[in-house]
Write an enzyme that holds these catalytic residues in place. Structure first.
Site, PDB file in Angstrom:
ATOM      1  N   HIS A  67      -6.467  44.506  26.984  1.00 37.56           N
ATOM      2  CA  HIS A  67      -6.302  43.637  25.821  1.00 37.56           C
ATOM      3  C   HIS A  67      -5.466  44.274  24.718  1.00 37.56           C
ATOM      4  O   HIS A  67      -4.625  43.605  24.101  1.00 37.56           O
ATOM      5  CB  HIS A  67      -7.677  43.234  25.277  1.00 37.56           C
ATOM      6  N   ASP A 166      -2.420  35.200  28.645  1.00 33.56           N
ATOM      7  CA  ASP A 166      -3.444  36.034  29.280  1.00 33.56           C
ATOM      8  C   ASP A 166      -4.007  35.240  30.452  1.00 33.56           C
ATOM      9  O   ASP A 166      -5.059  34.615  30.357  1.00 33.56           O
ATOM     10  CB  ASP A 166      -4.533  36.372  28.261  1.00 33.56           C
TER      11      ASP A 166
END
Length: 288
Positions: A67, A166
């Site tokens: 992340h 993502d």
């Protein structure tokens, strides 16, 4: 592929017989959502494990290795990222990192599978408080939209400084997120100075998919960069692609803003190493 109850292990098999596995204590949750099979395991040494259609999405211990590297390089390279779009990322980790930046006035997360958001909120400790506020519509700087990210990007009138994808791996249903048409929609919805970033799969095992995505992005964006990073739980090194619109230098980041971030994996020193791809992969990419 999957959970071996006798061995108390979960193994994800990649192409050519390469596997990534975790010893697990137990399976905490499993369901078939509208879109995919979702499983959550408690591992022996890496916290909880999120699996979609048999592929590892994250483990709690080390999820920042994905992340942080997906989010902060583009956020710090952009001179003033105020509006951000996240496509996918239903576990909340990507949006959590976006909101670390006090320049952000509005962030929108579009996740197609509500089941991922709900399971992540109930079982994972990645972004539980943030997901709670999003579900209750109590997060002042962010909004959760349950819907198709491809359709949203094509139809929205919003414009963004940064777009972050993502998604699952660039194979199967997620291939639309790696198409030239999708990249053109993203380019159109970026502001005059904008950055687009996506994960692009394993450098060694999804090399052809990486090359295809890079080639398609080069047809659309003003400049395209590639980088990689070792991600815990994935067949690393893992690749990322960045598309640039306008006058933005992705190789340079705002050091003052970077100093304010207390991160676990990523920092300005790390930024310089991101671009160190294996030589044969560089040659393949540069030949596109």
């Amino acid at each position: 592929m999957g959970y071996n109850e006798q061995e108390r292990a979960f193994i994800e098999w990649y192409p050519r017989g390469y596997g990534v596995g975790f010893k697990v204590k137990r399976r905490l949750f499993e369901t078939q959502t509208e879109y995919q099979r979702l499983e959550i395991y408690e591992t022996e040494g890496f916290g909880k494990l999120l699996v979609l259609d048999g592929t590892v999405q994250l483990v709690e211990v080390g999820e920042e290795s994905y992340h942080e590297v997906l989010v902060h390089p583009v956020m710090l390279a952009h001179p003033n990222p105020r509006k951000v779009l996240v496509i996918g990322g239903g576990d909340g980790g990507t949006l959590r990192e976006v909101l670390r930046h006090d320049t952000v006035e509005k962030a929108i997360m579009v996740e197609i599978d509500e089941g991922v958001v709900e399971a992540s909120y109930l079982y994972l400790d990645v972004a539980k408080d943030l997901l709670d506020r999003l579900i209750k519509k109590e997060e002042p700087r962010a909004e959760l939209i349950i819907g198709d990210g491809v359709k949203y990007l094509r139809e929205t009138d919003e414009r963004f400084d940064v777009i972050i994808v993502d998604s699952t791996d660039p194979v199967g249903p997620a291939k639309l997120l790696f198409s030239e048409e999708f990249y053109r929609d993203a380019y159109e919805k970026l502001n005059e100075k904008g950055l687009y970033v996506t994960q692009a799969g394993s450098v060694y095992l999804f090399t052809n998919e990486l090359l295809d995505a890079y080639k398609a992005m080069k047809k659309v964006f003003d400049r395209v960069y590639y980088f990689s990073f070792p991600v815990i739980g994935y067949a690393s090194p893992w690749s990322f692609l960045v598309g640039v619109k306008g006058d933005v230098d992705f190789t340079r980041i705002d050091l003052e803003r970077a100093k304010k971030l207390d991160l676990y994996y990523y920092d300005p020193e790390r930024h310089e190493t991101l671009f160190q791809m294996p030589r044969y992969v560089r040659k393949l990419l540069e030949g596109q």
